[in-house]
Design a protein around this motif. Structure first.
Motif, short mmCIF file in Angstrom:
data_model
loop_
_atom_site.label_atom_id
_atom_site.label_comp_id
_atom_site.label_asym_id
_atom_site.label_seq_id
_atom_site.Cartn_x
_atom_site.Cartn_y
_atom_site.Cartn_z
N GLU A 16 24.93 48.00 136.98
CA GLU A 16 25.05 49.46 137.05
C GLU A 16 26.48 49.87 137.38
N TRP A 17 27.10 49.14 138.31
CA TRP A 17 28.51 49.43 138.62
C TRP A 17 29.36 49.21 137.37
N ARG A 18 29.10 48.14 136.68
CA ARG A 18 29.86 47.81 135.47
C ARG A 18 29.71 48.90 134.43
N HIS A 19 28.50 49.40 134.25
CA HIS A 19 28.27 50.46 133.25
C HIS A 19 29.02 51.73 133.62
N TYR A 20 29.02 52.07 134.91
CA TYR A 20 29.76 53.25 135.35
C TYR A 20 31.25 53.09 135.05
N LEU A 21 31.79 51.93 135.38
CA LEU A 21 33.21 51.69 135.12
C LEU A 21 33.50 51.69 133.62
N HIS A 22 32.57 51.18 132.83
CA HIS A 22 32.75 51.17 131.38
C HIS A 22 32.77 52.59 130.82
N GLU A 23 31.95 53.44 131.38
CA GLU A 23 31.88 54.84 130.91
C GLU A 23 33.12 55.63 131.26
N ASN A 24 33.87 55.18 132.25
CA ASN A 24 34.98 55.97 132.79
C ASN A 24 36.28 55.16 132.80
#
Length: 387
Positions: A16-24
Motif C-alpha cells: 500500500e505504501w508502494r502504491h501511494y508512492l507510485h501514484e505520486n
C-alpha cells in the motif's frame, strides 16, 4: 532459511505504501512530498533519529540496537521518479502527468521502510542502522550531494549497502558480483563546424555531414580496435542533427551520445580517443570541431569482503541456488558508486521477474518481491551488527 515471517506479514501494508508512492512521483531533488512521507513513516515506527535535508532533500533515519555502542551500517534507497508518461494501466498508476516510477524506486523505498519498521520493533543488533533515502539518482548525482553534505562522517557510517530491482532476474532471486557491477555512464557531444553551401556545388563547401559520418563510424573502433577484448566499453551515438533542406549543405552538424565503461583506465582511454577521433577527422577534412566529454558517476565497484557478506545473507533469504554470485555487470550507471567510493559495501540486484524493462512506460515494480527485499535488509543489518 526462507524469508522472515514478519516480512511476509508486512507485505500487504508495504505494498500500500508502494502504491501511494507510485501514484505520486517526483523528480530529481524536487521530492519534498516523498521525503515527508518517508520521514512520517519513520517517526511512526519509533526510529530514534530522523534528519531531513541531507543532500538538499534526502532523509536519514537512525535506529539504535540493544546498545548505541558499536558500528553503523548504512542501507540506501533512492526516491526519485522519471519524466515519462505511464502506460501500465494499473489501479495505482501515476496521478502526475509526465512523471512515473519507471525504475522501481517506489519499491525500493517501500522495502526499506518495511525493514525500518521491523528493525525498530526488534532491535536485535548492537550498534546502529542508518536508513538512507536519497534524491536525484536519475541523473542528478543525489548520492554525491548526500556524501558532500557529510553523510558518512555525520552518522558514523562504517559500511554501506544498496539494492536495485532487476527485470529478467527471477522473482525470489538475487544477483551480485565483486568488483565493477555497473558502469560509469558518461556522455559526449561533438559539433562539427564546416562551411555550408548549395548541395549542387559540394566542392565549394566543407560538408559537416560527410565529416560527421566519418566520425560516427570511427568512434565504433574504440570498442573493436582500441580496447582489450576482455574489458568492456560501449560507445553509442544517439544524436546526429544537421541541415534544414534537401538542397542545402549546412554549416554545422551535432553528434552526441554516451560512453559506458567498467574500468577507470578504459574510461580515460575512451575519453581521450573520442576527442582525438573527432579532432583528427575534422582536421583532415578542413573543418573545426568542438568535442566535449562529460563524466557522470564512477563505476559502481563492490568491495570483495562486503560482497561476500551480502552473498551469505542473500543465500540465507532465498537459498544457494537462487543467488548468482557472479552476475554479468550492467552497462547502466548508478550513483550509489559515490557512496561505495567513501565506504566499503556492496550493491545487489533483486529479481523483479518477467516484467517490462526499467525506464519503460509499461514497467511496474513487482509487489511479490517486497518480502524478499525486507528480509535481505533485516538479515544484513543483524548479521553485520552481530545479532
Amino acid at each position: 532459511m526462507p524469508i522472515l515471517n514478519r516480512a511476509a506479514e508486512l507485505q500487504a501494508e508495504v505494498s500500500e505504501w508502494r502504491h501511494y508512492l507510485h501514484e505520486n512521483p517526483e523528480l530529481l531533488y524536487d521530492v519534498e512530498d516523498t521525503a515527508a512521507f518517508v520521514a512520517q513513516k519513520l517517526k511512526s515506527f519509533g526510529v530514534d533519529e530522523i534528519v531531513t535535508g541531507i543532500g538538499r532533500t534526502g532523509v536519514v533515519g537512525i535506529i539504535h540496537g540493544r546498545t548505541k555502542e558499536g558500528r553503523t551500517i548504512g542501507l540506501r534507497s533512492d526516491m526519485d521518479a522519471l519524466p515519462m508518461v505511464e502506460e501500465t494501466g494499473k489501479p495505482w498508476s501515476s496521478k502526475v502527468s509526465g512523471k512515473m516510477h519507471a525504475c522501481g524506486h517506489d519499491g525500493h523505498m517501500a522495502m526499506l521502510l518495511g525493514a525500518a519498521k521491523y528493525l525498530a520493533e526488534t532491535r536485535n543488533f548492537d550498534g546502529s542502522v542508518a536508513l538512507i533515502f536519497q534524491p536525484a539518482e536519475e541523473g542528478g548525482a543525489g548520492a554525491l550531494a548526500m556524501v558532500e553534505d557529510g553523510l558518512m562522517a555525520r552518522f558514523g557510517v562504517d559500511e554501506v549497502y544498496g539494492m536495485h530491482n532487476m527485470p529478467g532476474i527471477p522473482l525470489g532471486s538475487f544477483a551480485i558480483r565483486k568488483g565493477g557491477i555497473m558502469a560509469a555512464p558518461d556522455k559526449f557531444s561533438i559539433i562539427v563546424k564546416g562551411r555550408g553551401g548549395h548541395a549542387a556545388q559540394p566542392h565549394k563547401t566543407i560538408d559537416p555531414i560527410a565529416i560527421g559520418a566519418q566520425i560516427v563510424t570511427n568512434l565504433q573502433l574504440i570498442a573493436s580496435r582500441n580496447t582489450d577484448p576482455i574489458r568492456s566499453v560501449v560507445v553509442s551515438v544517439t544524436r546526429f542533427q544537421a541541415g534544414s533542406s534537401h538542397n542545402i549543405i549546412p554549416n554545422e552538424a551535432l553528434i552526441a551520445g554516451t560512453a559506458r565503461t567498467l574500468d577507470e583506465q578504459v574510461r580515460d582511454m575512451t575519453e581521450a580517443r573520442i576527442i582525438q577521433v573527432a579532432e583528427g577527422i575534422a582536421l583532415a577534412n578542413g573543418a573545426e570541431v568542438e568535442a566535449v566529454y562529460e563524466r557522470y558517476c564512477p563505476v559502481t565497484v563492490n568491495h570483495a569482503e562486503e560482497t561476500e557478506h551480502a552473498i551469505r545473507v542473500a543465500r540465507d533469504v532465498v537459498g544457494d541456488k537462487n543467488v548468482d554470485p557472479d552476475v554479468d555487470p550492467s552497462m547502466a550507471g548508478e550513483d550509489f558508486s559515490y557512496m561505495l567510493n567513501e565506504r566499503p559495501g556492496a550493491f545487489i540486484f533483486l529479481g523483479n521477474g518477467d516484467s517490462a524493462g526499467l525506464h519503460n512506460a509499461s514497467y511496474d515494480f513487482n509487489d511479490e518481491a517486497i518480502a524478499y527485499g525486507i528480509s535481505y535488509w533485516v538479515k544484513l543489518a543483524e548479521a553485520r551488527l552481530g545479532s
